[in-house]
Every structure is written in C-alpha cells, then in structure tokens.
Design an enzyme around this catalytic site. Structure first.
Site, PDB file in Angstrom:
ATOM      1  N   SER A 222       0.821  -1.310   0.147  1.00 21.92           N
ATOM      2  CA  SER A 222       0.079   0.190   0.160  1.00 21.92           C
ATOM      3  C   SER A 222       0.833   1.233  -0.079  1.00 21.92           C
ATOM      4  CB  SER A 222      -0.810  -0.175   1.145  1.00 21.92           C
ATOM      5  OG  SER A 222      -0.139  -0.234   2.218  1.00 21.92           O
ATOM      6  N   GLY A 224      -0.348   4.749   0.155  1.00 18.23           N
ATOM      7  CA  GLY A 224      -0.975   5.846   0.553  1.00 18.23           C
ATOM      8  C   GLY A 224      -1.928   6.402  -0.575  1.00 18.23           C
ATOM      9  N   GLU A 226      -1.160   7.011  -3.528  1.00 22.98           N
ATOM     10  CA  GLU A 226      -0.492   6.654  -4.695  1.00 22.98           C
ATOM     11  C   GLU A 226      -1.153   5.214  -5.176  1.00 22.98           C
ATOM     12  OE1 GLU A 226       3.919   6.694  -5.400  1.00 22.98           O
ATOM     13  OE2 GLU A 226       4.022   8.285  -3.615  1.00 22.98           O
ATOM     14  N   GLY A 227      -1.879   4.774  -4.075  1.00 19.61           N
ATOM     15  CA  GLY A 227      -2.632   3.530  -4.439  1.00 19.61           C
ATOM     16  C   GLY A 227      -1.949   2.113  -3.844  1.00 19.61           C
ATOM     17  N   GLY A 254      -5.812   1.027   5.178  1.00 21.66           N
ATOM     18  CA  GLY A 254      -5.170  -0.481   4.679  1.00 21.66           C
ATOM     19  C   GLY A 254      -5.929  -1.232   5.244  1.00 21.66           C
ATOM     20  N   ASP A 255      -6.561  -1.151   5.985  1.00 24.15           N
ATOM     21  CA  ASP A 255      -7.405  -2.314   6.724  1.00 24.15           C
ATOM     22  C   ASP A 255      -8.642  -2.512   5.943  1.00 24.15           C
ATOM     23  OD1 ASP A 255      -5.705  -2.226   9.157  1.00 24.15           O
ATOM     24  OD2 ASP A 255      -7.139  -0.966   9.986  1.00 24.15           O
TER      25      ASP A 255
END
Length: 314
Positions: A222, A224, A226-227, A254-255
């Site tokens: 991940s 952030g 930026e995908g 992220g979860d």
C-alpha cells in the site's frame, strides 16, 4: 455458532480513541472538537469493514481487563460477531489525532499487555477450535504482536490456518513480518515503509518480489495516496489507484484494502480480482473519521474513479 466465511485475528487488539482537532500543533494545547472510543486494532478494523459490507466475519484474538470488556461491548453494540481468548493483562489503547487542516492523522500506539507462553498457546487452541466450528476459508492476521508473544507468532497462526484448509492473509510489520514469510502466507500487505524495512528497497515491485522470494505467495504494497501495487502468484505486477486525492483520516485505509481482498478470496477469487474494490474501499475509509468504517454510497461513488495499470520497477 453459525458459519463464518472469514476469521480475523487481532493478537494485540485495542480501544481506539480518536480526537479531531482543527489543527495539530506540536508543543501546544488543543481543543478537541470530536472524540470517539471504539473497538480497534487492525484485525478488528478489518472485521468491522467486512461486517459493514455484509460479509460474514468472526473476530478473534486476545483481550484482557476493563479495556477488553469495552472492546467486546462495542462489538456487541455494532452487531459484529466475535469470540476472543482472554489474557490477564490490560488491553491497550491507541490514540489517533486527526487534523482538519491537512486531513492527516498522528497516531500513538501503546505496546499492549504482557502475554505469557500459556496465554499464547491458549490463543492457538482457541483459533483451532473456531476453525473447526466454522466454515472459514480465509484467516486474516492483522496488527502487531503484544509483548511476550513469540516473534514468529504470526507464522504459528498462518500454519494453523493452512492445517485447517484456510488461506491466510497477513498485515504486520517488523520482525513478525520477516518471520511469517517462512510459513508461506497466501497474501501479505505491508505499506511502503514496512516493505522497505523488510527488504531494503523502497521500490514497491522489487520489494514485493523480494517478499515473494522469501515465502509469501502474493504481496500487496500500500502506497497511501499513490494507491496499491500487487505482485501475484505468477510474479505479475499490477497497480491500482484513485484518479484524485482525498481529504480525511487515512488510519484505517489499509485495513479496508485487506478486507476487500479477503472478501474476494473468500468468494474463491484471486487477490487481483479484488484490486479495484481494495482501492475503492480504502478510499471510502479515508472519508470516515473512525477506522474500520466506510459508507457503501462512498464505495459506489469512488469505484468508477479507480484506475488499474500494469506496473514495472522504476
């Protein structure tokens, strides 16, 4: 107990306290405009997202003390199925300060209770029992390990899932991430910093391939805003991102991505099949003040803005 498609394991669950402030200024006093205290920890957040999307899920892990009782009470109030093992120590707190001025969060994570060898063994026995009682096809192991837990504790949980025929998704960092690779998790999800710490490279595709070479079947990194970058079981790299940036709380993004891929895997798909959903769920989570929450309306609105691209190392 009815069948559960996905079991989430949170070895170091928490009461998540979120403060909202107009602007976060170091060395200054702040007037909090909004506060919430809810059940948390990364695996609990995954379970919360899945339950909110109507995916059958059962949350487990370790809980202790009054904070542990508060976690159970909050999950009951929200209708999220759970069955945690107990520990003598007090479940930790996690404090997130969300700043309206820049839409970012500053997080303070307590270490958690000191867990004995017997308590860790009891968690493994408890998870084995839950796997026998349910039809779980995916086990998600998320978050840190509490003090006293073996550094290869996540590997123990993955091995147990595999023994019972379930696929295993792992979201952890540091030594537990390095140690879990030997157990062959089906998917690991580090962020960019965690991938760098584990591999020595900050290039997402190269880092993901290094983690695969050490045992992970597939790797999602991940990034952030930026995908996401996924390197699948064949070594193919895929990227996914939102066309625009969002203002909000990124703490549980992220979860939400993990929840989306776990749901895809529980339906028999490969993680790549859920990559667009992972971006949309993650983005929708940013728009909510509390980790583990998202609006289905936001997901539907954001999904058309997801861009899927093949990626190559820089």
């Amino acid at each position: 107990m009815g069948p559960a498609v996905i079991i989430t394991v949170t070895p170091n669950a928490a009461v998540d306290v979120t403060y909202r402030v107009p602007r976060l200024v170091p060395h200054a006093s702040h007037r909090v405009t909004e506060v919430a205290a809810v059940a948390g920890g990364k695996g609990v957040n995954v379970a919360s997202v899945l339950a909110g999307r109507g995916v059958p899920v059962l949350a487990t892990g370790l809980l202790g003390g009054r904070a542990g009782e508060a976690v159970r009470a909050d999950l009951d109030a929200r209708g999220i199925r759970h069955d945690f093992a107990g520990c003598a120590g007090e479940t930790r707190r996690s404090v997130a300060v969300v700043s309206d001025s820049d839409g970012d969060a500053t997080v303070f994570n307590e270490p958690g209770p000191l867990v004995s060898g017997a308590e860790w063994a009891a968690l493994l026995t408890h998870l084995g029992s839950l796997l026998e009682q349910t039809s779980a096809s995916v086990v998600v192991v998320s978050g840190s390990l509490p003090p006293g837990a073996p550094v290869d504790g996540c590997a123990h949980l993955v091995a147990l899932a595999h023994e019972r025929g379930a696929r295993a998704v792992v979201d952890t960092s540091g030594e537990p991430l390095t140690a879990v690779l030997a157990a062959g998790p089906d998917l690991v999800k580090p962020n960019r910093v965690e991938a760098l710490e584990a591999t020595g490279t900050d290039e997402p595709v190269l880092a993901a391939r290094a983690l695969r070479a050490r045992g992970a079947r597939e790797v999602l990194v991940s990034l952030g805003a930026e995908g996401l970058v996924l390197v699948d079981a064949h070594g193919t790299a895929r990227g996914a991102r939102l066309r625009r940036s969002l203002h909000g709380n990124p703490t549980g993004a992220g979860d939400a991505a993990v929840a989306a891929l776990a749901a895809t895997m529980a339906d028999g798909g490969a993680p790549a099949d859920g990559l667009a959903n992972a971006v949309a769920w993650s983005a929708a989570a940013v728009l909510h003040l509390l980790a583990g929450r998202l609006s289905p309306t936001d997901v539907d609105r954001l999904l058309p803005d997801v861009v899927l691209d093949p990626v190559t190392p820089r």
